[in-house]
Structures are given as structure tokens and as C-alpha cells.
Design a protein around this motif. Structure first.
Motif, mmCIF file in Angstrom:
data_model
loop_
_atom_site.group_PDB
_atom_site.id
_atom_site.type_symbol
_atom_site.label_atom_id
_atom_site.label_comp_id
_atom_site.label_asym_id
_atom_site.label_seq_id
_atom_site.Cartn_x
_atom_site.Cartn_y
_atom_site.Cartn_z
ATOM 1 N N GLY A 19 0.823 -1.193 0.000
ATOM 2 C CA GLY A 19 0.000 0.000 0.000
ATOM 3 C C GLY A 19 0.859 1.245 0.000
ATOM 4 N N ARG A 20 0.175 2.379 0.125
ATOM 5 C CA ARG A 20 0.876 3.664 0.081
ATOM 6 C C ARG A 20 0.827 4.329 1.458
ATOM 7 N N PRO A 21 1.942 4.238 2.201
ATOM 8 C CA PRO A 21 1.958 4.894 3.508
ATOM 9 C C PRO A 21 1.992 6.417 3.354
ATOM 10 N N ARG A 22 1.564 7.099 4.395
ATOM 11 C CA ARG A 22 1.624 8.566 4.390
ATOM 12 C C ARG A 22 3.071 9.039 4.414
ATOM 13 N N ARG A 23 3.898 8.307 5.173
ATOM 14 C CA ARG A 23 5.301 8.685 5.356
ATOM 15 C C ARG A 23 6.071 7.436 5.724
ATOM 16 N N VAL A 24 7.332 7.377 5.288
ATOM 17 C CA VAL A 24 8.242 6.330 5.727
ATOM 18 C C VAL A 24 9.527 7.018 6.167
ATOM 19 N N GLU A 25 9.930 6.734 7.415
ATOM 20 C CA GLU A 25 11.199 7.237 7.930
ATOM 21 C C GLU A 25 12.076 6.041 8.256
ATOM 22 N N LEU A 26 13.369 6.248 8.132
ATOM 23 C CA LEU A 26 14.324 5.168 8.350
ATOM 24 C C LEU A 26 15.055 5.364 9.671
ATOM 25 N N LEU A 27 15.083 4.290 10.474
ATOM 26 C CA LEU A 27 15.823 4.266 11.732
ATOM 27 C C LEU A 27 16.836 3.129 11.642
ATOM 28 N N VAL A 28 18.112 3.461 11.883
ATOM 29 C CA VAL A 28 19.163 2.442 11.864
ATOM 30 C C VAL A 28 19.981 2.534 13.142
ATOM 31 N N LEU A 29 20.430 1.383 13.608
ATOM 32 C CA LEU A 29 21.289 1.366 14.784
ATOM 33 C C LEU A 29 22.663 1.914 14.432
ATOM 34 N N ARG A 69 19.284 8.133 3.043
ATOM 35 C CA ARG A 69 19.823 8.545 4.338
ATOM 36 C C ARG A 69 18.826 8.156 5.422
ATOM 37 N N ALA A 70 19.336 7.981 6.615
ATOM 38 C CA ALA A 70 18.480 7.627 7.747
ATOM 39 C C ALA A 70 17.971 8.882 8.433
ATOM 40 N N ASP A 71 16.751 8.807 8.942
ATOM 41 C CA ASP A 71 16.159 9.904 9.717
ATOM 42 C C ASP A 71 16.558 9.823 11.179
ATOM 43 N N TYR A 72 16.805 8.593 11.655
ATOM 44 C CA TYR A 72 17.211 8.348 13.038
ATOM 45 C C TYR A 72 18.431 7.429 12.991
ATOM 46 N N ILE A 73 19.516 7.874 13.606
ATOM 47 C CA ILE A 73 20.764 7.100 13.569
ATOM 48 C C ILE A 73 21.252 6.887 14.996
ATOM 49 N N GLY A 74 21.472 5.618 15.341
ATOM 50 C CA GLY A 74 22.001 5.307 16.663
ATOM 51 C C GLY A 74 23.459 5.711 16.788
ATOM 52 N N LYS A 75 24.275 5.299 15.837
ATOM 53 C CA LYS A 75 25.705 5.606 15.874
ATOM 54 C C LYS A 75 26.232 5.643 14.448
ATOM 55 N N GLU A 76 27.005 6.676 14.157
ATOM 56 C CA GLU A 76 27.693 6.765 12.870
ATOM 57 C C GLU A 76 29.110 6.267 13.050
ATOM 58 N N VAL A 77 29.498 5.354 12.159
ATOM 59 C CA VAL A 77 30.841 4.787 12.204
ATOM 60 C C VAL A 77 31.389 4.813 10.789
ATOM 61 N N ARG A 78 32.420 5.567 10.573
ATOM 62 C CA ARG A 78 33.046 5.596 9.252
ATOM 63 C C ARG A 78 33.967 4.394 9.144
ATOM 64 N N THR A 79 33.705 3.586 8.137
ATOM 65 C CA THR A 79 34.458 2.350 7.977
ATOM 66 C C THR A 79 35.193 2.329 6.648
#
Length: 181
Positions: free
Chosen positions: A123-133, A144-154
Motif C-alpha cells: 500500500g501507500r503509507p503517508r510517510r516512511v522514515e528510516l531508523l538504523v542502529l 539517508r536515515a532519519d534516526y541514527i544510533g551511531k555513525e561509524v566511518r568504515t
């Protein structure tokens, strides 16, 4: 033997999930159509934890789904390699929902692209946001993520492993470094 570095301990991981829940509540807590979908496997485990924390803080039940994206992946071109199929369970109406899509690690962006395609088949959600650990960089797609637990440059030769009690018997995030010679 590979070298490993702990990025998040069990306690740090718990604190990070608490912070992410606070961020979601700040932005979307008053939204009655809020729902969570976890990308199988560890994203689904993390989504369950986030749901439980949100349910407790908001005093209401947030709908939860699990999404298997394997058939939507764009890297199954080699016939010798077969996808490991998990279940998809979305027991709520996606139409008009504000969805928090949860994954453990954001890397190239291809898993998220596949997940968005899969969600839209429901279906068609109103909004989708991304949350990553963990966001480890190296995007191949403009995601890109909207919510980020930790950024780690690898580095490209490094790997991030998220371990969760539900599957691995312990909670931690580990950076695997290449072997030194």
C-alpha cells in the motif's frame, strides 16, 4: 584471526535504543497512525524492542510488522547463491500510516531500496522514515536515515556486525578489521 573492535557494548546499545525512542517520540509520538516495520532479521528484532519501549512510554500499542526483502534484492544474479527467505508479517493497514522502517546497519542503501519497494507492494503509507542502529557510510544510492544510533566511518574492507540477544545470545556491535600481516 580477525581483529575486532567493540563499537557498542550491551549498555551502550540499550542507551542508544532509549535515545532513538526519545527522538521518535519527539517527532512522531502524537501521531495515532505511527507504525513500525523491521527488516528481517536483526532489524525486526530491534523493531520489537523499539515498539515495546514506545508502547510503554506512549501508553498505547504501536502496530509492528516484519519485512523480508530478499525477493526484492538486486544482487541475486548468481544462480549458485540462493536467498534465505524469512517471513513478512504486516498485520495492519499500511495506507495512511506513518512508518518507521528499522534496520540494524545502513551501508550501500540497497537493502533500504528493496524494503521501500516491498512496503509499497502493501500500500501507500503517508510517510516512511528510516531508523538504523549503525550508519557506516559508503552509500551507493541516495538514501539517508532519519534516526541514527551511531555513525561509524568504515573502510571498504571492514565489516559491522550487530549481535542481538534474540539471535546471538548477547547485545553488542562489533567492527571487524582486516587481518594484519
Amino acid at each position: 584471526m580477525q581483529n575486532q573492535k567493540i563499537i557498542l557494548s550491551e549498555k551502550a546499545m540499550a542507551r542508544t535504543l532509549e535515545r532513538l525512542v526519545s527522538e521518535v517520540m519527539e517527532r512522531r509520538g502524537d501521531n495515532e497512525n505511527l507504525a513500525i516495520i523491521g527488516i528481517q532479521r536483526r532489524g525486526a528484532d530491534l523493531a520489537q524492542r523499539l515498539k515495546d519501549l514506545l508502547d510503554d512510554r506512549l501508553g498505547r500499542k504501536i502496530p509492528l510488522g516484519k519485512l523480508d526483502i530478499n525477493l526484492y534484492r538486486d544482487d541475486w544474479t548468481n544462480l549458485s547463491r540462493q536467498p534465505s527467505i524469512n517471513c513478512t508479517e504486516i498485520p495492519f493497514d499500511i495506507e495512511s500510516s506513518s512508518i518507521i522502517l528499522v534496520d540494524d546497519v545502513l551501508f550501500s542503501g540497497r537493502t533500504v531500496r528493496a524494503a521501500l519497494e516491498a512496503v509499497l507492494d502493501f500500500g501507500r503509507p503517508r510517510r516512511v522514515e528510516l531508523l538504523v542502529l549503525v550508519d557506516r557510510g559508503h552509500r551507493e544510492l541516495p538514501i539517508r536515515a532519519d534516526y541514527i544510533g551511531k555513525e561509524v566511518r568504515t573502510g571498504g574492507d571492514q565489516h559491522v556486525n550487530v549481535l542481538v540477544k534474540e539471535r546471538d545470545g548477547e547485545d553488542k556491535v562489533v567492527l571487524t578489521l582486516p587481518e594484519t600481516k
